[in-house]
Write a protein that holds these residues in place. Structure first.
Motif, short mmCIF file in Angstrom:
data_model
loop_
_atom_site.label_atom_id
_atom_site.label_comp_id
_atom_site.label_asym_id
_atom_site.label_seq_id
_atom_site.Cartn_x
_atom_site.Cartn_y
_atom_site.Cartn_z
N THR A 1 81.03 22.32 71.29
CA THR A 1 81.75 22.71 72.50
C THR A 1 81.31 24.10 72.93
N THR B 1 86.16 20.15 63.11
CA THR B 1 85.75 19.26 64.20
C THR B 1 84.37 18.70 63.91
N LYS C 1 86.98 15.72 73.70
CA LYS C 1 86.54 14.67 74.63
C LYS C 1 85.03 14.70 74.80
N TYR D 1 88.15 27.51 81.81
CA TYR D 1 88.74 26.23 81.43
C TYR D 1 88.62 25.15 82.52
N ASP E 1 87.03 22.91 74.97
CA ASP E 1 87.49 21.53 74.78
C ASP E 1 88.08 21.37 73.38
N ASN E 2 89.35 21.71 73.24
CA ASN E 2 90.01 21.57 71.94
C ASN E 2 90.34 20.12 71.60
N ASP E 3 90.34 19.24 72.61
CA ASP E 3 90.73 17.86 72.39
C ASP E 3 89.55 16.99 71.93
#
Length: 369
Positions: free
Chosen positions: A170, A166, A189, A248, A185-187
Motif C-alpha cells: 500500500t 498484512t 482492498k 486518502y 488502504d488499511n482495509d
C-alpha cells in the motif's frame, strides 16, 4: 513437465519481488548495522557540497561485494545538464546494503530501510534516516513489514510498502514533523505495485489491482489443466491512482482490462508515460506504451521503447521531454545502467553505468528553490 505456480505473497508478481530484496543482505540486528554504517562510511569522497537549486536529480543505489564477500552499497546523485550529459556525485559509499535507500539533497539526509527484530525474533523493515553531518542513524518507524520505494518530499516521506500483519502493498506517508504514519488502504482492498513522484506536478502516481481479483487470477493460473500448462498468466485489471493534496482520496485516472502495468513516468508536459503488458515480465509479454494526457484523460501514441532496448520499471523525463531516460541496457548489450532514448532518432545511448556493482534502485526527486 512441471507446471509453474504463482505464490500468494506480497511479492507474488515478479516486479513486486523487490519486497524480498528489501530483506536480503542485511545484518541480523539493527545495532550491528548502525555501527557498520558509521564505521564504513567515507564522507569526503568527491564534491558533496551543493548549492540548492530548483533542479531535478536522480538518487541511485549501487550494490556490490567487497573483498570479504560482504554486500555493500553506495549512493550516487546523477544530475543532467542542458546538453544531456551526466554529472555523477558520490554522497555515501561502502555501507552495509540497505534496499531501498535514497538521498535527500535538499536536507542532506539519507533515508533507508533496515530489518529490525523484536524480542520474539519477529522482524520488519523499518524506515531510518541518516544525518550525514552528525553521522547519526535514527529509526523512524516500528510497524512496517517491507518497503519497496522511498520518496522524501517536503515534510513527508512517501513509501510503497506493507504494514506488519498484512499481505498486500500500500501507500504509506510518514510525517517528519508529527512523526505519525498515514496508511492509504488499511482495509486491504488494493495491492499496489508501482509508485512514482511527479517532480513537475508535485504529485504521486501509483498502480494497483484489486486484491480479491488478483487472488482469483492466481487461483485460475495455478489450477489450469495440463493442456494449458504453457499458457501465460492473465493479469487482473489495474488502476492508476493520482495522489494530490488529499492523501486518502486519490483520483483514479486510468483502468485496464486484464493488462499489467509495467511502468509509469511523469513528463514535464502534464502527461503520464504508461507501458501495458499482457502478462508478467518473466513470461515474455507483449508491451504497448502510451502517453496519458492528464488534462483530457485520453491515451496518445508513445515510442515503443521495449522494441529498442531492455527497459526496467524505472523511467524518467527531464524538462525538454525530447528523450526518455531509463534504467536498462542498450540493444545487444548486457551492461545495465542509465540510458537515454531519443524520441526523434530512436537511438539508445548508455549514459552511466556502475563501476562497482549493480544499480539496485533509482528515484527521481527535486530540490526546491
Amino acid at each position: 513437465m512441471r507446471k509453474n505456480h504463482i505464490n500468494r505473497t506480497i511479492g507474488m508478481f515478479a516486479v513486486t519481488a523487490m519486497v524480498i530484496l528489501n530483506l536480503y543482505g542485511c545484518s541480523d540486528k539493527k545495532e550491528e548495522n548502525t555501527q557498520q554504517l558509521e564505521a564504513n562510511t567515507q564522507y569526503e569522497t568527491e564534491n558533496t557540497e551543493y548549492e540548492v537549486e530548483s533542479t531535478e536529480y536522480m538518487s541511485i543505489t549501487e550494490n556490490f561485494d567487497d573483498m570479504s564477500g560482504e554486500m555493500l552499497s553506495d549512493i550516487r546523485i546523477l544530475d543532467l545538464d542542458s546538453t544531456g550529459n551526466i554529472k555523477s556525485t558520490l554522497v555515501l559509499e561502502d555501507y552495509p546494503q540497505h534496499s531501498p535507500s535514497v538521498y535527500d539533497k535538499q536536507n542532506d539526509l539519507i533515508y533507508y530501510s533496515e530489518r529490525v527484530y523484536d524480542d520474539d525474533n519477529d522482524y520488519g523493515d523499518q524506515l531510518f534516516s541518516y544525518i550525514r553531518e552528525t553521522k547519526e542513524s535514527v529509526q523512524l518507524t516500528d510497524n512496517i513489514y517491507a518497503i519497496n520505494y522511498i520518496y522524501p518530499v517536503g515534510d513527508y516521506v512517501y513509501m510503497l510498502g506493507a504494514m506488519q500483519g498484512t499481505h498486500y502493498l500500500t501507500i504509506i506517508k510518514y510525517d517528519l514533523n508529527t512523526k505519525e504514519l498515514s496508511v492509504f488502504d488499511n482495509d486491504g482492498k488494493w495491492n499496489f505495485d508501482l509508485l512514482v513522484y511527479d517532480v513537475y506536478g508535485d504529485r504521486f502516481y501509483a498502480t494497483a489491482c484489486d486484491v480479491k481479483e488478483q487472488e482469483d487470477c492466481t487461483e485460475a493460473y495455478n489450477s489450469r489443466p495440463e493442456e494449458q500448462e504453457d499458457d501465460n498468466f492473465i493479469p487482473p485489471d489495474y488502476t492508476v491512482f493520482e495522489f494530490g493534496n488529499d492523501f486518502y482520496n486519490p483520483k483514479q485516472i486510468l483502468h485496464t482490462e486484464n493488462k499489467y502495468i509495467r511502468r509509469i513516468g511523469a513528463t514535464s508536459e502534464n502527461k503520464l508515460f504508461v507501458t501495458f503488458a499482457d502478462t508478467l515480465p518473466v513470461m515474455n509479454p507483449t508491451y504497448e506504451s502510451h502517453y496519458l494526457d492528464l488534462k483530457t484523460d485520453k491515451l496518445e501514441d508513445a515510442p515503443d521503447i521495449d522494441n529498442a532496448a531492455y527497459v526496467t520499471e524505472f523511467v524518467y523525463f527531464f524538462p525538454d521531454d525530447s528523450k526518455i531516460y531509463f534504467i536498462g541496457s542498450e540493444p545487444e548489450s548486457d551492461t545495465r545502467g542509465l540510458c537515454s532514448y531519443d524520441t526523434e532518432s530512436k537511438a539508445v545511448k548508455l549514459l552511466y553505468k556502475s563501476d562497482v556493482g549493480d544499480i539496485n534502485n533509482c528515484f527521481m526527486l527535486k530540490c526546491a528553490s
